[in-house]
Design a protein around this motif. Structure first.
Motif, PDB file in Angstrom:
ATOM      1  N   THR A  31       0.841  -1.206   0.000  1.00  0.00           N
ATOM      2  CA  THR A  31       0.000   0.000   0.000  1.00  0.00           C
ATOM      3  C   THR A  31       0.877   1.258   0.000  1.00  0.00           C
ATOM      4  N   GLY A  32       2.052   1.191   0.657  1.00  0.00           N
ATOM      5  CA  GLY A  32       2.975   2.336   0.643  1.00  0.00           C
ATOM      6  C   GLY A  32       3.445   2.637  -0.774  1.00  0.00           C
ATOM      7  N   LEU A  35       0.762   4.279  -2.833  1.00  0.00           N
ATOM      8  CA  LEU A  35       0.668   5.716  -2.516  1.00  0.00           C
ATOM      9  C   LEU A  35       1.839   6.488  -3.123  1.00  0.00           C
ATOM     10  N   ARG A  36       3.039   5.918  -3.048  1.00  0.00           N
ATOM     11  CA  ARG A  36       4.202   6.626  -3.634  1.00  0.00           C
ATOM     12  C   ARG A  36       4.037   6.806  -5.141  1.00  0.00           C
ATOM     13  N   MET A  53       2.262  11.177   4.628  1.00  0.00           N
ATOM     14  CA  MET A  53       3.347  10.187   4.547  1.00  0.00           C
ATOM     15  C   MET A  53       4.683  10.759   4.984  1.00  0.00           C
ATOM     16  N   ALA A  57       2.979   9.866   9.681  1.00  0.00           N
ATOM     17  CA  ALA A  57       1.655   9.501  10.202  1.00  0.00           C
ATOM     18  C   ALA A  57       0.982   8.496   9.272  1.00  0.00           C
ATOM     19  N   LEU A  58      -0.129   7.927   9.744  1.00  0.00           N
ATOM     20  CA  LEU A  58      -0.867   6.970   8.917  1.00  0.00           C
ATOM     21  C   LEU A  58      -1.959   7.687   8.129  1.00  0.00           C
ATOM     22  N   VAL A  59      -2.201   7.222   6.935  1.00  0.00           N
ATOM     23  CA  VAL A  59      -3.296   7.704   6.103  1.00  0.00           C
ATOM     24  C   VAL A  59      -4.587   7.092   6.676  1.00  0.00           C
ATOM     25  N   MET A  64      -7.506   4.004   2.959  1.00  0.00           N
ATOM     26  CA  MET A  64      -6.647   2.852   2.718  1.00  0.00           C
ATOM     27  C   MET A  64      -7.454   1.591   2.392  1.00  0.00           C
ATOM     28  N   GLY A  85       2.319  -3.953   4.310  1.00  0.00           N
ATOM     29  CA  GLY A  85       1.933  -2.611   4.781  1.00  0.00           C
ATOM     30  C   GLY A  85       0.439  -2.448   5.013  1.00  0.00           C
ATOM     31  N   PHE A  86      -0.294  -3.515   4.888  1.00  0.00           N
ATOM     32  CA  PHE A  86      -1.741  -3.510   5.159  1.00  0.00           C
ATOM     33  C   PHE A  86      -2.104  -4.870   5.752  1.00  0.00           C
ATOM     34  N   ARG A  88      -2.720  -1.937   8.849  1.00  0.00           N
ATOM     35  CA  ARG A  88      -1.863  -1.213   9.778  1.00  0.00           C
ATOM     36  C   ARG A  88      -2.625  -0.769  11.018  1.00  0.00           C
ATOM     37  N   GLN A  92      -8.517  -1.580   9.992  1.00  0.00           N
ATOM     38  CA  GLN A  92      -8.166  -2.111   8.654  1.00  0.00           C
ATOM     39  C   GLN A  92      -8.213  -3.636   8.659  1.00  0.00           C
ATOM     40  N   ARG A 133      13.760   8.491   0.226  1.00  0.00           N
ATOM     41  CA  ARG A 133      12.331   8.481   0.561  1.00  0.00           C
ATOM     42  C   ARG A 133      12.043   9.580   1.570  1.00  0.00           C
TER      43      ARG A 133
HETATM   44  P1  AMP Z   1       5.354   1.734   3.791  1.00  0.00           P
HETATM   45  O1  AMP Z   1       5.862   1.847   2.409  1.00  0.00           O
HETATM   46  O2  AMP Z   1       4.546   0.495   4.019  1.00  0.00           O
HETATM   47  O3  AMP Z   1       6.440   1.904   4.832  1.00  0.00           O
HETATM   48  O4  AMP Z   1       4.344   2.940   4.017  1.00  0.00           O
HETATM   49  C1  AMP Z   1       4.787   4.276   3.962  1.00  0.00           C
HETATM   50  C2  AMP Z   1       3.702   5.224   4.486  1.00  0.00           C
HETATM   51  O5  AMP Z   1       2.538   5.108   3.677  1.00  0.00           O
HETATM   52  C3  AMP Z   1       3.215   4.981   5.902  1.00  0.00           C
HETATM   53  O6  AMP Z   1       4.054   5.548   6.892  1.00  0.00           O
HETATM   54  C4  AMP Z   1       1.842   5.643   5.852  1.00  0.00           C
HETATM   55  O7  AMP Z   1       1.950   7.054   5.877  1.00  0.00           O
HETATM   56  C5  AMP Z   1       1.356   5.245   4.468  1.00  0.00           C
HETATM   57  N1  AMP Z   1       0.654   3.936   4.471  1.00  0.00           N
HETATM   58  C6  AMP Z   1       0.995   2.822   3.768  1.00  0.00           C
HETATM   59  N2  AMP Z   1       0.153   1.816   4.003  1.00  0.00           N
HETATM   60  C7  AMP Z   1      -0.753   2.294   4.894  1.00  0.00           C
HETATM   61  C8  AMP Z   1      -1.881   1.743   5.549  1.00  0.00           C
HETATM   62  N3  AMP Z   1      -2.260   0.468   5.352  1.00  0.00           N
HETATM   63  N4  AMP Z   1      -2.575   2.542   6.408  1.00  0.00           N
HETATM   64  C9  AMP Z   1      -2.232   3.824   6.641  1.00  0.00           C
HETATM   65  N5  AMP Z   1      -1.172   4.412   6.064  1.00  0.00           N
HETATM   66  C10 AMP Z   1      -0.428   3.664   5.182  1.00  0.00           C
END
Ligand code: AMP
Length: 195
Positions: A31-32, A35-36, A53, A57-59, A64, A85-86, A88, A92, A133
């Motif tokens: 999921t990260g 978003l990227r 991000m 913080a969390l979205v 999500m 990443g899901f 989190r 969820q 990043r």
């Molecule tokens: P990651 O690449 O998994 O380390 O995610 C990077 C960032 O994306 C996290 O710190 C959150 O800001 C956001 N993010 C990714 N997955 C989630 C999720 N399942 N719920 C909330 N925020 C997420």
């Protein structure tokens, strides 16, 4: 069939998920990473989540869950996916179980990578220097760890209570060694399902 790679920031989820998704012949759903890509493409979603991000913080759960649901509806995920990443948060995790139930799918296993905080910080700062990043810096790392401890770690208890099989493995060592540890677990799960 869904497999989940779980762990704090810097525990190696993304690295391991790449190998393990090949092993299982299912797509790696990060999921990260989704978003990227939205941020890089300059979409509305990307613009909305970029500052969140970067801060670590969390979205929101609502957003999500929609992102995941839409990804799992794509044809390549018809036979399952490896999630990285899901979920989190417990909310969820609840949404995921409901989504899977509606599809008649199961969680095959949850692999939780265990790595000490000091090592996590070292890895994140190294990755920040190498890949740039926006959330791989000391300040965002502290926030991400706080989110992990408060919001994400309780998901493991939630899964255990819901009867989902969680295995914790040592996430320190050469990448291939850890992949082998995970392969042993997902192999056992798959064989167990087949028999
Ligand atoms: P990651 O690449 O998994 O380390 O995610 C990077 C960032 O994306 C996290 O710190 C959150 O800001 C956001 N993010 C990714 N997955 C989630 C999720 N399942 N719920 C909330 N925020 C997420």
């Amino acid at each position: 069939m869904i497999t989940i790679i779980f762990g704090p920031p810097g525990s190696g989820k993304g690295t391991q998920a790449k190998y393990v998704s090949e092993l299982l012949s299912v797509p790696h759903v990060s999921t990260g990473e989704i978003l990227r890509r939205e941020i890089a493409a300059g979409t509305e979603l990307g613009k909305a989540v970029a500052p969140i991000m970067s801060s670590g913080a969390l979205v929101s759960d609502e957003l999500m869950v929609k992102v995941l649901e839409s990804r799992l509806s794509q044809p390549d995920a018809a036979r399952g996916a490896l999630l990285d990443g899901f979920p989190r948060t417990v909310a969820q995790a609840e949404a995921l179980l409901a989504m899977l139930k509606a599809r008649g799918w199961n969680i095959a296993s949850v692999i939780s990578l265990d790595v000490k905080d000091e090592e996590l910080k070292k890895r994140i700062l190294r990755r920040g220097a190498e890949e740039g990043r926006s959330d791989d810096n000391a300040e965002a790392f502290e926030k991400r760890m706080e989110e992990y401890r408060q919001g994400t770690a309780p998901v493991l208890d939630y899964f255990a209570k819901a009867g989902v099989w969680v295995t914790t493995i040592n996430g320190v060592g050469p990448v291939e060694t850890i992949t082998q540890r995970i392969a042993g677990i997902v192999g056992a799960t798959r064989d167990g399902m087949a028999s």
